[in-house]
Design an enzyme around this catalytic site. Structure first.
Site, PDB file in Angstrom:
ATOM      1  N   TRP A   1      39.177  41.766  44.154  1.00  0.00           N
ATOM      2  CA  TRP A   1      39.884  43.101  43.268  1.00  0.00           C
ATOM      3  C   TRP A   1      40.507  42.493  42.141  1.00  0.00           C
ATOM      4  O   TRP A   1      40.507  43.513  41.431  1.00  0.00           O
ATOM      5  CB  TRP A   1      40.990  43.489  44.457  1.00  0.00           C
ATOM      6  CG  TRP A   1      40.196  44.195  45.661  1.00  0.00           C
ATOM      7  CD1 TRP A   1      40.165  43.489  46.885  1.00  0.00           C
ATOM      8  CD2 TRP A   1      39.566  45.215  45.833  1.00  0.00           C
ATOM      9  NE1 TRP A   1      39.507  44.240  47.763  1.00  0.00           N
ATOM     10  CE2 TRP A   1      39.210  45.118  46.935  1.00  0.00           C
ATOM     11  CE3 TRP A   1      38.881  46.023  44.849  1.00  0.00           C
ATOM     12  CZ2 TRP A   1      38.147  46.291  47.332  1.00  0.00           C
ATOM     13  CZ3 TRP A   1      38.196  47.205  45.139  1.00  0.00           C
ATOM     14  CH2 TRP A   1      37.909  47.273  46.608  1.00  0.00           C
TER      15      TRP A   1
ATOM     16  N   ASP B   1      49.242  44.838  41.967  1.00  0.00           N
ATOM     17  CA  ASP B   1      48.529  45.714  42.776  1.00  0.00           C
ATOM     18  C   ASP B   1      48.745  45.387  44.209  1.00  0.00           C
ATOM     19  O   ASP B   1      48.356  44.244  44.726  1.00  0.00           O
ATOM     20  CB  ASP B   1      47.005  45.519  42.477  1.00  0.00           C
ATOM     21  CG  ASP B   1      46.017  46.271  43.556  1.00  0.00           C
ATOM     22  OD1 ASP B   1      46.348  46.894  44.356  1.00  0.00           O
ATOM     23  OD2 ASP B   1      44.750  45.921  43.551  1.00  0.00           O
TER      24      ASP B   1
ATOM     25  N   LYS C   1      45.767  51.523  53.808  1.00  0.00           N
ATOM     26  CA  LYS C   1      45.806  50.149  54.291  1.00  0.00           C
ATOM     27  C   LYS C   1      47.080  50.026  55.282  1.00  0.00           C
ATOM     28  O   LYS C   1      47.115  49.903  56.350  1.00  0.00           O
ATOM     29  CB  LYS C   1      45.608  49.113  53.539  1.00  0.00           C
ATOM     30  CG  LYS C   1      44.433  48.904  53.045  1.00  0.00           C
ATOM     31  CD  LYS C   1      44.028  47.813  51.956  1.00  0.00           C
ATOM     32  CE  LYS C   1      42.879  47.963  51.088  1.00  0.00           C
ATOM     33  NZ  LYS C   1      41.417  47.858  51.906  1.00  0.00           N
TER      34      LYS C   1
END
Length: 362
Positions: free
Chosen positions: A103, A173, A197
């Site tokens: 990511w 993030d 999530k």
């Protein structure tokens, strides 16, 4: 109702049963309005109350200072990979990134489209199985910000502490571990996270940022890509993902009812310990991928000594009601995602299954 699966999906991920049930009960007629919240105007007083309550709960549960704006956006964290440099990386400055896995790699690739970037530290040489030593982070003199990915979902690594960046803005993030443990928001200029999530369903993205950062967007970028647009309009410039926002609100109330983020962290540590202990005590039958000092509370990645046994593990686990244990296609192996809503019972069942699988195949 049939038995619910042991859901270890990496995202969209498990939601608490009581949250789903409340959403079901209120789905057709929300607050005696005669409508579902999916049907009503986002300008209506009923929806605005839900919208504002989500922001209020986030501020309370995360200890967000009054000098920060909370935005409820769309497009997932992947859109933030572009919005961050579009808004915050001016000419003559450098966007610095710590490379910790899949990511963070995607984030820096997007930033490279808009300005100069630098890798401030990387664990690529170790196949991203750890978080780099914070002392190894080298910030450029003209850094606009330092971007970190707090938890790498695919590799299963997580920052245990965050770097001190001094006068350089720290951006995080936190898509896969937001609200899984207390975080000092004031150390960050911006935090962003897709909700799917730990905070609810897919569709809404949370951005938490200092006012000075979001109220001075460049005027040469599209209106919808300016943080300023959403900050000045309470994230109601366009139609928000109203049902996702509503469910995120139910999830936040669930966290509060559990005692808040600190108590959620204790639960997370207890339930993931069951699985990590099973790995560590297997005599090498199971091998954790992440370095022990970088292990994630949210994504437990591990291997078995042959791919054939890994395939058998996945097949048998699915037959026993487990979902989502196959590792990401880019790295292989096995992965159990133990987000906030994954219950202790599921983790205990997985630990028992792992022990039995080893007994039969070791």
């Amino acid at each position: 109702m049939t038995k619910r699966a042991y859901n270890f999906n990496a995202g969209p991920a498990a939601l608490p049963l009581e949250v789903l049930q409340q959403g079901q009960e209120e789905f057709i007629n929300f607050l005696d309005s005669g409508m579902s919240i999916m049907e009503m105007s986002h300008r209506s007083p009923i929806y605005e109350q839900v919208h504002n309550e989500v922001q209020s709960l986030l501020r309370e549960l995360m200890g967000i200072p009054d000098s920060y704006k909370i935005l409820l956006l769309q497009g997932g964290a992947s859109t933030q990979f572009a919005m961050v440099p579009m808004n915050l990386l001016p000419a003559g400055k450098v966007g610095a990134y710590v490379m910790t896995g899949s990511w963070s790699e995607k984030a820096i690739k997007e930033a490279q489209l808009f300005g100069e970037t630098a890798v401030a530290a990387s664990s690529e040489a170790d196949k991203f199985n750890r978080i780099p030593d914070l002392s190894a982070i080298k910030l450029p003199d003209n850094a606009a910000y330092l971007h970190v990915t707090s938890n790498e979902t695919i590799e299963g690594t997580q920052y245990q502490t965050f770097p001190d960046t001094g006068d350089v803005t720290l951006i995080g993030d936190m898509s896969s571990d937001i609200m899984s443990r207390p975080v000092d928001v004031s150390r960050f200029g911006m935090i962003y996270a897709g909700a799917q999530k730990n905070l609810g369903p897919s569709g809404v993205t949370i951005v938490i940022a200092r006012e000075d950062m979001v109220l001075a967007s460049p005027k040469n970028i599209p209106t919808m890509m300016r943080y300023e647009t959403h900050a000045k309009n309470n994230s109601l410039y366009n139609t928000p993902p109203s049902f996702s926002v509503y469910l995120a609100g139910l999830m936040l109330k669930w966290v509060k009812a559990k005692g808040g983020v600190a108590d959620i962290e204790k639960i997370n540590r207890d339930k993931t310990r069951l699985i990590y202990d099973t790995i560590d005590q297997s005599g090498g039958f199971y091998r954790g991928f992440a370095d022990q000092g970088s292990r994630s509370l949210m994504n437990i990645t591990f291997r078995i000594h042959t791919e054939e046994l890994e395939k058998q593990f996945v097949k048998e686990s699915e037959a026993h009601g487990f979902v989502g244990l196959k590792g990401h296609r880019s790295v292989g192996g096995l992965r159990a995602s133990t987000y906030n809503a994954v219950p202790m019972e599921s983790c205990k069942a997985l630990a028992d299954f792992m022990a039995d699988f080893q007994k039969r195949n070791g």
